[in-house]
Enzyme design. Structure first.
Site, PDB file in Angstrom:
ATOM      1  N   ARG A   1      -8.376  -0.196   4.453  1.00  0.00           N
ATOM      2  CA  ARG A   1      -7.517   0.773   4.243  1.00  0.00           C
ATOM      3  C   ARG A   1      -6.410   0.068   3.662  1.00  0.00           C
ATOM      4  O   ARG A   1      -5.587   0.722   2.699  1.00  0.00           O
ATOM      5  CB  ARG A   1      -7.339   2.021   5.135  1.00  0.00           C
ATOM      6  CG  ARG A   1      -8.528   2.740   5.245  1.00  0.00           C
ATOM      7  CD  ARG A   1      -8.209   4.043   5.997  1.00  0.00           C
ATOM      8  NE  ARG A   1      -6.917   4.427   5.749  1.00  0.00           N
ATOM      9  CZ  ARG A   1      -5.832   4.751   6.371  1.00  0.00           C
ATOM     10  NH1 ARG A   1      -5.775   4.474   7.886  1.00  0.00           N
ATOM     11  NH2 ARG A   1      -4.746   5.180   6.065  1.00  0.00           N
TER      12      ARG A   1
ATOM     13  N   LYS B   1       1.014  -1.134   0.003  1.00  0.00           N
ATOM     14  CA  LYS B   1       0.076  -0.094   0.052  1.00  0.00           C
ATOM     15  C   LYS B   1       0.880   1.107  -0.171  1.00  0.00           C
ATOM     16  O   LYS B   1       0.530   2.274  -0.913  1.00  0.00           O
ATOM     17  CB  LYS B   1      -1.109  -0.061   1.218  1.00  0.00           C
ATOM     18  CG  LYS B   1      -1.800   1.304   1.569  1.00  0.00           C
ATOM     19  CD  LYS B   1      -2.460   1.618   2.778  1.00  0.00           C
ATOM     20  CE  LYS B   1      -1.780   1.596   4.188  1.00  0.00           C
ATOM     21  NZ  LYS B   1      -1.420   3.291   4.068  1.00  0.00           N
ATOM     22  N   ASN B   2       1.936   1.225   0.807  1.00  0.00           N
ATOM     23  CA  ASN B   2       2.742   2.403   1.062  1.00  0.00           C
ATOM     24  C   ASN B   2       3.779   2.722  -0.289  1.00  0.00           C
ATOM     25  O   ASN B   2       4.170   3.816  -0.350  1.00  0.00           O
ATOM     26  CB  ASN B   2       3.530   2.428   2.262  1.00  0.00           C
ATOM     27  CG  ASN B   2       2.541   2.513   3.572  1.00  0.00           C
ATOM     28  OD1 ASN B   2       1.468   3.398   3.407  1.00  0.00           O
ATOM     29  ND2 ASN B   2       3.085   2.110   4.638  1.00  0.00           N
TER      30      ASN B   2
ATOM     31  N   ARG C   1       1.752  14.633  12.575  1.00  0.00           N
ATOM     32  CA  ARG C   1       2.170  14.275  11.228  1.00  0.00           C
ATOM     33  C   ARG C   1       2.399  15.387  10.531  1.00  0.00           C
ATOM     34  O   ARG C   1       1.621  15.578   9.336  1.00  0.00           O
ATOM     35  CB  ARG C   1       1.533  13.081  10.426  1.00  0.00           C
ATOM     36  CG  ARG C   1       1.567  12.011  11.269  1.00  0.00           C
ATOM     37  CD  ARG C   1       1.532  10.759  10.403  1.00  0.00           C
ATOM     38  NE  ARG C   1       0.418   9.922  10.034  1.00  0.00           N
ATOM     39  CZ  ARG C   1       0.018   8.974   9.255  1.00  0.00           C
ATOM     40  NH1 ARG C   1       1.258   8.519   8.745  1.00  0.00           N
ATOM     41  NH2 ARG C   1      -0.905   8.341   8.976  1.00  0.00           N
TER      42      ARG C   1
ATOM     43  N   CYS D   1      -4.003  13.072  12.436  1.00  0.00           N
ATOM     44  CA  CYS D   1      -4.959  11.764  12.054  1.00  0.00           C
ATOM     45  C   CYS D   1      -4.765  10.920  13.550  1.00  0.00           C
ATOM     46  O   CYS D   1      -4.176  11.374  14.707  1.00  0.00           O
ATOM     47  CB  CYS D   1      -4.039  11.170  11.187  1.00  0.00           C
ATOM     48  SG  CYS D   1      -2.351  10.121  11.515  1.00  0.00           S
TER      49      CYS D   1
ATOM     50  N   ARG E   1      -4.051  10.759   4.057  1.00  0.00           N
ATOM     51  CA  ARG E   1      -2.876  11.794   4.182  1.00  0.00           C
ATOM     52  C   ARG E   1      -2.001  11.634   3.213  1.00  0.00           C
ATOM     53  O   ARG E   1      -1.170  12.863   2.901  1.00  0.00           O
ATOM     54  CB  ARG E   1      -2.260  11.650   5.587  1.00  0.00           C
ATOM     55  CG  ARG E   1      -3.104  12.026   6.966  1.00  0.00           C
ATOM     56  CD  ARG E   1      -2.181  12.075   8.234  1.00  0.00           C
ATOM     57  NE  ARG E   1      -1.008  12.632   7.914  1.00  0.00           N
ATOM     58  CZ  ARG E   1      -0.991  13.883   8.099  1.00  0.00           C
ATOM     59  NH1 ARG E   1      -1.713  14.563   8.500  1.00  0.00           N
ATOM     60  NH2 ARG E   1       0.311  14.358   8.056  1.00  0.00           N
TER      61      ARG E   1
ATOM     62  N   ASP F   1       5.490  20.264   7.665  1.00  0.00           N
ATOM     63  CA  ASP F   1       6.306  21.466   7.496  1.00  0.00           C
ATOM     64  C   ASP F   1       7.473  21.066   6.589  1.00  0.00           C
ATOM     65  O   ASP F   1       8.133  22.137   6.078  1.00  0.00           O
ATOM     66  CB  ASP F   1       6.887  21.995   9.064  1.00  0.00           C
ATOM     67  CG  ASP F   1       5.630  22.453  10.056  1.00  0.00           C
ATOM     68  OD1 ASP F   1       4.441  21.912   9.520  1.00  0.00           O
ATOM     69  OD2 ASP F   1       5.736  23.012  10.867  1.00  0.00           O
TER      70      ASP F   1
ATOM     71  N   ASP G   1       4.654   0.468  12.030  1.00  0.00           N
ATOM     72  CA  ASP G   1       3.547  -0.069  11.530  1.00  0.00           C
ATOM     73  C   ASP G   1       3.163  -1.410  12.090  1.00  0.00           C
ATOM     74  O   ASP G   1       2.174  -2.197  11.673  1.00  0.00           O
ATOM     75  CB  ASP G   1       3.427   0.165   9.949  1.00  0.00           C
ATOM     76  CG  ASP G   1       3.134   1.323   9.626  1.00  0.00           C
ATOM     77  OD1 ASP G   1       2.307   2.203  10.482  1.00  0.00           O
ATOM     78  OD2 ASP G   1       3.168   1.638   8.368  1.00  0.00           O
TER      79      ASP G   1
END
Length: 416
Positions: free
Chosen positions: A397, A22-23, A121, A116, A92, A124, A304
């Site tokens: 998700r 996913k990431n 998170r 979240c 996000r 900046d 994670d």
């Protein structure tokens, strides 16, 4: 709203394949904005977050077509340069369309993603990187308004290793004038996968996977074809599923090196773990012991997998200490594990877990975020009786048909 029921006590055994990451998939989809034409991605998981990314791309004028695990994205000149709040708030990672839009078209208006469940998170560092590359960045009415002619190569030093910031800056730098150096860059495998795809498109990136990434800007990029890497977090979750049930589970189509930190901790706890080039097998052992674990950026133990590993420790022999250094609010699963009979004392970013080898007791619980939901499923596999998990849309998700994969290994699990 869907719920998941798990009846514990089944020993899992067999083979199960890891899905695409996913990431990695999300970042690759947004990278397609850097070149008009058709991009082809293979091994794309069927997830809610991928659907959200496709919806955002379509709002920008792209055409997305899924053919099984293959996703074709036809990129056209955007009809708008705005990533609307209604789309960004769902995921996000949507902030990662900022770099490609700004680099390719010189402008972007992207909704601020906000906080979240697991932490604030902030973005900046993303914005500071683009300012260093010559962009004019303004924050107005909840949106990032960014403008630039052609971005300029720059030396970027991140205060801390940020995965999203590294990816955004790297994508933006591909079309910048001159050379961009990103120091204290994040080293995750997903960043390497993104760099590999960008290089297929014609980018000139070296150093991905190390703390210093060098990007030599080019005039234009072209569409390409790519296969998404296996999901290391799903791999680790399935390994823990086999371990917690005392089973024997082989995860195939994975990259064992990407879960090396988990393998080391599982062996330290007493499990037998063996791996080949693209598979890893875990044998559940009776009486595994509690071990301490501290999350940190790759290649250390991943945040994670913290919740899932904590579930494993709830039924270990002895005490373990879990320290979370990445996100400030990633112990929300603790209160739900307590409902199952776990003995955990959370203290800010440290949780003391006193194992209960005699097991947990099934109960109704509620998922609070993606990885927390996975930890509750794992705990349910070992709990006596039935565990009902609500709000499992969090699970959808990031995990592709998890209940089907676990059922194929022998779990008594279903969706209602």
């Amino acid at each position: 709203m869907d719920k998941m029921t798990v009846r514990g006590g089944k020993r899992l055994k067999g083979e199960v394949a890891a899905s695409g990451a996913k990431n990695s998939a999300l970042k690759l989809l947004f990278a397609s904005l850097l070149a008009e034409g058709e991009h082809v991605f293979h091994n794309v998981p069927e997830l809610k977050d991928v659907e959200s990314a496709m919806a955002l791309l379509e709002s920008l004028g792209c055409a997305c077509r899924r053919e099984g695990k293959t996703l074709r994205i036809h990129v056209k000149a955007p009809k708008t340069y705005e990533a609307h709040y209604d789309l960004v708030r769902k995921m996000r990672a949507s902030i990662l369309c900022l770099g490609p839009l700004l680099a390719k078209y010189g402008q972007a208006q992207v909704s601020l993603p906000g906080g979240c469940a697991i932490g604030t998170r902030p973005i900046d560092l993303h914005l500071a990187a683009f300012r260093a590359m010559g962009a004019d960045i303004q924050l107005r009415e909840g949106y990032v308004h960014a403008e630039a002619g052609r971005l300029k190569g720059a030396s970027i030093l991140f205060e801390f290793a940020t995965v999203g910031g590294t990816e955004n800056a790297m994508m933006g730098a591909t079309l910048a004038e001159g050379v961009t150096t990103i120091e204290n860059a994040a080293k995750e495998p997903e960043i390497v996968d993104l760099a590999n795809y960008l290089n297929k498109m014609g980018a000139r990136i070296t150093g991905a996977g190390s703390s210093i990434i060098r990007v030599e800007g080019v005039e234009r990029l072209r569409p390409a074809e790519h296969t998404v890497i296996p999901d290391r977090i799903e791999t680790g979750t399935l390994m823990i599923a086999g371990a917690i049930t005392g089973g024997e589970v082989t995860v195939t189509r994975c990259v064992p090196l990407d879960v090396d930190a988990l393998i080391l901790k599982m062996r330290e706890s007493g499990f037998k773990v063996e791996h080949g080039k693209d598979s890893v097998t875990v044998w559940g052992e009776k009486g595994w012991k509690g071990v301490d674990v501290t999350t940190a950026p790759h290649p250390a133990f991943p945040t994670d997998l913290q919740a899932q590993f904590m579930a494993l420790m709830t039924v270990a022999e002895g005490t373990s200490v879990v320290t979370e250094t990445v996100f400030e609010n990633r112990f929300m699963h603790v209160t739900e594990l307590l409902r199952l009979g776990a003995d955990i004392t959370p203290k800010a970013r440290v949780a003391v877990v006193r194992g209960r080898p005699d097991g947990l007791q099934g109960a109704p619980v509620m998922a609070t975020d993606l990885r927390a939901s996975a930890s509750l499923v794992l705990a349910g596999l070992i709990a006596k009786g039935e565990t009902t998990i609500s709000r499992i849309y969090h699970l959808d998700r990031g995990y592709e048909r998890m209940e089907e994969k676990l059922k194929g290994l022998g779990a008594d699990i279903g969706r209602v």
